[in-house]
Write a protein that holds these residues in place. Structure first.
Motif, PDB file in Angstrom:
ATOM      1  N   VAL A  43     -14.960 -14.260  24.797  1.00  0.00           N
ATOM      2  CA  VAL A  43     -16.176 -15.039  24.569  1.00  0.00           C
ATOM      3  C   VAL A  43     -16.702 -15.494  25.922  1.00  0.00           C
ATOM      4  CG1 VAL A  43     -17.192 -17.068  23.460  1.00  0.00           C
ATOM      5  CG2 VAL A  43     -15.306 -15.856  22.340  1.00  0.00           C
ATOM      6  N   ASP A  44     -17.988 -15.207  26.190  1.00  0.00           N
ATOM      7  CA  ASP A  44     -18.554 -15.581  27.475  1.00  0.00           C
ATOM      8  C   ASP A  44     -20.039 -15.864  27.325  1.00  0.00           C
ATOM      9  OD1 ASP A  44     -19.025 -16.051  30.153  1.00  0.00           O
ATOM     10  OD2 ASP A  44     -19.073 -13.930  30.715  1.00  0.00           O
ATOM     11  N   ARG A  45     -20.385 -17.153  27.295  1.00  0.00           N
ATOM     12  CA  ARG A  45     -21.788 -17.597  27.293  1.00  0.00           C
ATOM     13  C   ARG A  45     -22.660 -16.883  26.259  1.00  0.00           C
ATOM     14  NH1 ARG A  45     -22.552 -17.050  33.700  1.00  0.00           N
ATOM     15  NH2 ARG A  45     -21.310 -15.210  33.204  1.00  0.00           N
ATOM     16  N   VAL A  61     -16.880  -3.283  22.061  1.00  0.00           N
ATOM     17  CA  VAL A  61     -18.289  -3.425  21.710  1.00  0.00           C
ATOM     18  C   VAL A  61     -18.745  -4.822  22.101  1.00  0.00           C
ATOM     19  CG1 VAL A  61     -19.979  -3.509  19.824  1.00  0.00           C
ATOM     20  CG2 VAL A  61     -18.153  -1.788  19.793  1.00  0.00           C
ATOM     21  N   SER A  62     -19.830  -4.893  22.844  1.00  0.00           N
ATOM     22  CA  SER A  62     -20.419  -6.183  23.199  1.00  0.00           C
ATOM     23  C   SER A  62     -21.392  -6.593  22.097  1.00  0.00           C
ATOM     24  CB  SER A  62     -21.148  -6.085  24.541  1.00  0.00           C
ATOM     25  OG  SER A  62     -21.709  -7.337  24.894  1.00  0.00           O
ATOM     26  N   ALA A  63     -21.345  -7.883  21.722  1.00  0.00           N
ATOM     27  CA  ALA A  63     -22.167  -8.319  20.588  1.00  0.00           C
ATOM     28  C   ALA A  63     -22.694  -9.726  20.808  1.00  0.00           C
ATOM     29  CB  ALA A  63     -21.351  -8.260  19.292  1.00  0.00           C
ATOM     30  N   MET A  64     -23.701 -10.050  20.041  1.00  0.00           N
ATOM     31  CA  MET A  64     -24.249 -11.397  19.998  1.00  0.00           C
ATOM     32  C   MET A  64     -24.232 -11.872  18.553  1.00  0.00           C
ATOM     33  SD  MET A  64     -28.333 -10.607  20.416  1.00  0.00           S
ATOM     34  CE  MET A  64     -28.786 -12.312  20.072  1.00  0.00           C
ATOM     35  N   ARG A  65     -24.392 -13.158  18.366  1.00  0.00           N
ATOM     36  CA  ARG A  65     -24.390 -13.721  17.020  1.00  0.00           C
ATOM     37  C   ARG A  65     -25.756 -13.542  16.366  1.00  0.00           C
ATOM     38  NH1 ARG A  65     -22.520 -19.734  16.769  1.00  0.00           N
ATOM     39  NH2 ARG A  65     -24.251 -19.926  18.237  1.00  0.00           N
TER      40      ARG A  65
END
Length: 341
Positions: A43-45, A61-65
């Motif tokens: 978790v990073d910013r 996989v990079s993801a956002m909420r």
């Protein structure tokens, strides 16, 4: 010449366009039936690093909420479902649309009066409390607090004592013998850390969270367990006897050639238990809990009227009863003392 109102008809009226489209608003949320499962390992910013399983074992996989999650928090260890670009290619970004129910939740507060709970990790199996036998000196109350947090979260506990080359571990371990806490002792030397293979065995196939004061050797152990981790190590201040914070963020790391994971957390100097009801602590002592049946209402189990003294004196708790009662009361007292002691 100005037109009279009688000259207007409804075709002259202009309808302001709807900038949000013509579809009526609905409370129904998309089902996202095509969402793929993953697990949060970083978790990073506002960005989440996840592992999505595939034929090769898994890819990052990079993801956002997603907006539909609202204020729902996402923490390290969460099992999630993702949509969008889940290829894991450079520049790709997926969306987390669902968070599965958590099996375990490890929490702490800043101190024992702070009403704000901080969720550290979700879905972990065991809490590994790393403590140095010297440089810095061990802090039993901190260990007690970590044990309470682990038991309250439904997790197993493992005590790892480092720097046994500087101090004899036996006297310290005698304090924890009544708690039957599993332990591993490690020592530094010319080659690999002694006790490392025993620690690997204790971590094998499990999701383990490592916590401990700065300077106890936690990052050093992680670097030996996971050679590619490259966690920064530090030294202990000669004046304060405290370590310098080296790991600044929690990270989940896969054990090489093993299905287990280790989660390395930043060094902590306090572990508040404001979220733990003191009445629940005694439930983690099954040999003593039956003796509380005769306690007066509202008994804290650390007072003159407590029925546990008679229960233990009668032998109902077995030969280790006195030591077990002392351990219980130490934990209860730690709930009411400064969180970093």
């Amino acid at each position: 010449m100005a037109r009279s109102t009688a000259d207007y008809d409804e075709s002259d009226a202009r309808i302001r366009p709807n900038p949000r489209g013509s579809r009526p608003r609905s409370k129904d949320r998309p089902a996202h039936a095509d969402a793929v499962p993953g697990r949060v390992v970083g978790v990073d910013r506002g960005r989440y690093t996840t592992i999505v399983e595939d034929d090769t074992g898994g890819h990052v996989v990079s993801a956002m909420r997603a907006r539909e999650l609202g204020r729902k928090g996402i923490v390290l260890g969460d099992h999630v479902h993702l949509v969008g670009d889940v290829s894991g290619e450079d520049g790709s970004l997926a969306r987390i649309v669902r968070v599965s129910p958590r099996r375990t939740v490890l929490r702490r507060t800043a101190d024992d009066t702070d009403p704000v709970e901080r969720v550290l990790v979700a879905n972990a199996d065991q809490l590994v409390v790393v403590c140095a036998l010297a440089e810095p000196e061990p802090r039993p109350r901190m260990i007690d607090r970590c044990l309470v947090a682990a038991y309250d979260a439904g997790m197993d506990a493992l005590l790892v004592l480092t720097k046994a080359d500087l101090a004899d571990p036996v006297p310290f371990l005698e304090q924890y013998a009544p708690l039957s806490v599993r332990h591993v002792v490690t020592a530094r030397g010319e080659g690999p850390t002694a006790g490392l293979e025993e620690l690997r065995s204790a971590l094998s196939g499990r999701v383990s969270v490592l916590v401990g004061h700065s300077g106890v050797g936690k990052s050093t152990l992680v670097n030996e367990l996971v050679p590619d981790a490259a966690r920064t190590t530090g030294v202990v201040n000669d004046v304060t006897g405290r370590g310098r914070h080296t790991s600044t963020s929690a990270v989940s790391l896969a054990l090489p050639h093993d299905p287990g994971w280790v989660i390395d957390t930043p060094g902590v100097r306090s572990f508040g238990l404001a979220h733990v009801d003191p009445a629940r602590i005694v439930t983690h002592f099954p040999d003593l809990e039956p003796g509380t049946a005769d306690c007066p209402r509202g008994c804290t189990h650390d007072e003159d009227e407590c029925a546990l003294d008679a229960w233990v004196a009668s032998g109902s708790a077995g030969p280790s009863g006195p030591a077990r009662l002392d351990s219980l009361r130490r934990l209860l007292r730690s709930r009411g003392t400064p969180a970093g002691d």
